[in-house]
Design a protein around this motif. Sequence first.
Motif: not given
Lengths: 92, 778
Positions: A40, A42-43, A45
């Motif tokens: 993911r 977009d996950k 950080s």
Amino acid sequence: MSSRRSRSRQTGGSRITDDQIQDLVSKLQQLLPELHNTRRPDKVSASRVLQETCNYIKTLHREVDGLSERLSQLLETTDTTQAALIRSLLMQ
Amino acid sequence: MPMKMVDCIIDDGVSVVDSVLSDGLGFARREVYVVKDTILVCNMPLTELVRMFKGKVDVTNEVASTSIDPSSRPDTDCVELIWENGQIMMQGNKARKSTNSNNFQTFGLKSQDGRNGTNCSKMAKFSTMDSVMSDFPMSVPSCEMGLDQDIDLVPWLNYPMEESLHNDYTSDFLNELSGVTINDLPTENHLAYRERKISFHGDGHDNSASLKHNDTSKDFSSNEKDNRGGSIEVPQFMFPFQQSVPRSGISDITGSNAGNTHHVGSRDSGLNPSSLSAFTSLRLQKLDAGQPSTTSSGFTNFPCFSRPAALSRANHVSVNPSKRLENGNKRCTLSSSYPANSTLVNLDSNYSQKELLSHNQSIMAPTNDKSITLPTKPPTEELLSANQPMCREDTAKNQASQNQVCDSPMSKVGTIGNKIMEPVVATSSVCSANSAERTSNEPARNSKRKFRETESEDPSDEIEEESVGGKKPAHGRGGSKRSRAAEVHNLSERRRRDRINEKMRALQELIPNCNKADKASMLDEAIEYLKTLQLQVLSMGAGMYMQPMMLPPGMSPIHGAHVPHFSPMGAMGLGMGMGMGFGMNMLNMNNSTKMVPFQGPHYPIPGTGPMFQGMPGSNLQAFVHPGQGLPMSMQQTPTVSVPMGSLSKMPIGLNALGVAGSSNATHLAPSSSKKDANPQVISSMDSNNVNSSMNQATNQVKMLMPQKLLKLPTETTLRIADTPDRNLLPACSGKLQHVIFIECTKVLTSNLFLSVYSQIRCLIRGAPNDENFSAVNS
């Protein structure tokens, strides 16, 4: 949330900065082999991205060092005219 | 005329051309992305391209011969988008696919066997491209951003200067601070900043930073300005200041322990000159100056919460002197101090008390908080007068707790901070009402103070919490629950930011010559640098692999075992796909460090023969040495990483190519006159060094790649420069630098570019005159 509110109250410039930074970070992430294939993406950080970037840059530095060394060795040992040509091109 | 530089990367016939259009200002990028078989030339402003892409690019096929329906795009092996006359031209090469695709595919990322697979990958590439593209526009705004910030800062920077009254204020303030902060500031700025992990500056970071700027500029206008150096170093500024405060506090303590007189003396000297008049002027100034700054900056949001803390602190301080540090008795003393504070006149008294305060400090071995209080005091005092008893009580509590802590180590302070939190919150609600009524300048000031306090306090998380807690109530005067939630959120947010900032600094240290202060440009730089590095690594790797190619055919022993992973072509193609613009699967790049031991010439020169000679007829297969069975081994080898390295080699590849070409084709009569023929070629490069080297290189290149061979249009010159711009290869200094830039004078905006490009590609690929390209060329 108060934090958001307070941020929104900042100057327009700094707000843009936030967005921009996010985008930049994501762009940075795309350059990172480590993170590129994360499930993911977009996950991830931002701090992680930055961390990986640091690591990656270090890695690249090492790589460049090693390669340049090798290359120079290679060029040293090679004695063909072509090599000379290359050398002249590469080492100017 | 802006200079155009095209950085050509050529591998197995897949080339990446990265053109940089550098016009004195900055760099607008025009890029050609080549992923394996897909070539995307964006020869237009990126923003445009992005827009097109986003808008589902309606690809109008302008060139009849080459045009392909968008729908058919996936089928094409080679797709080129060219910005021409405001239109995007997309050109695809189907023929190539049928012939070569298999070969290339084998080298592909995940070895696509069939066309379907290829198509898919292609699409994917496009999407990635899209994403990549989308990044570019960002950079533009970032610049704007920076400007904005600058503009914002300007008033603050200038602020101190403009205020006539300010002098008084500054001097006054300075005096007060002098014992504590100022001395340490210049020297300790960076040390402090480095040594401490700064965990504060979180959520309100920006605000506080700007505020701080304002504040600091007033206080230490001279110092700060020097440091600033035109760039906005928000975080850094905050830190030095904050840090210096606690430090100085400590130093004060120690100093005071050793000799109390010193501290007091300095304080006195500072205070005496600045008498009432100074103070009043201060007030006036606040009204005058405070207004503009706050309003413009829009920082009014903080007034409320910052206030309680400031107040408490101030009270605390003022009380202390009279109190003589009786912890238990605080309350009483506080109450007694009320009257004093309530009147403006008392300000003076406060001041005098301050003198005593220093005394106190020396006596009681103050913690950080104490030392911090000093600076905050003067401004807050004014506000204090209006404060209500409730605040006082809270303050008293705070003070008590603080006092208890006084002798305890800093870490303890942190824990106590939590305890204090509650009272503070309560106070804040009360005070906020008061503060709200006050002039707008106060809030700003208070917030400044507040920040300074909180930050100067022990950086531990607990204290952060406290500060946060202080903030919250201010915002949501009403519900405590809400404030709690907000508090938690705020805290986590702050921590997150701290982490990020930390990393950001680390990153900054890794990037050479990165003076950028703001994050956006920093990241921008990091990205560029990363790309450069990748390119460099690849190019160097390519150099390694290219070399064997140079060897005379007879000499090249091939060790199938080792060679497997790459035919140079495959490697390059791969590399390009992954590394270049797309940054796709660069995973392996990391691993590439363990480059396969390069043992001598892996490369069969025979392959080169066809390659260079010719263009027509010869195709990739010819190039890839059939005997080697490279493709297969390639697939098998997981060590794709190695080839990746070679990816960036393109420049070198080109170089090598050129060289090889020369060796083979010298007899082809290199057109030495070519240079003369092209007057436009004169490079507009900034650095002379580069120029000279470039010229040299150019000559060589010309020699190596005679017009005939490349069929270059007369008005085009391929210019190969060895590291034309250091800025582009920041890390290269002192090392081998083989990235070669090819400058194409007129090429970019016209078909010329395409033709040159295609020819180069053909040359390498061995698939000479593609119908498409030939069509374009003609």
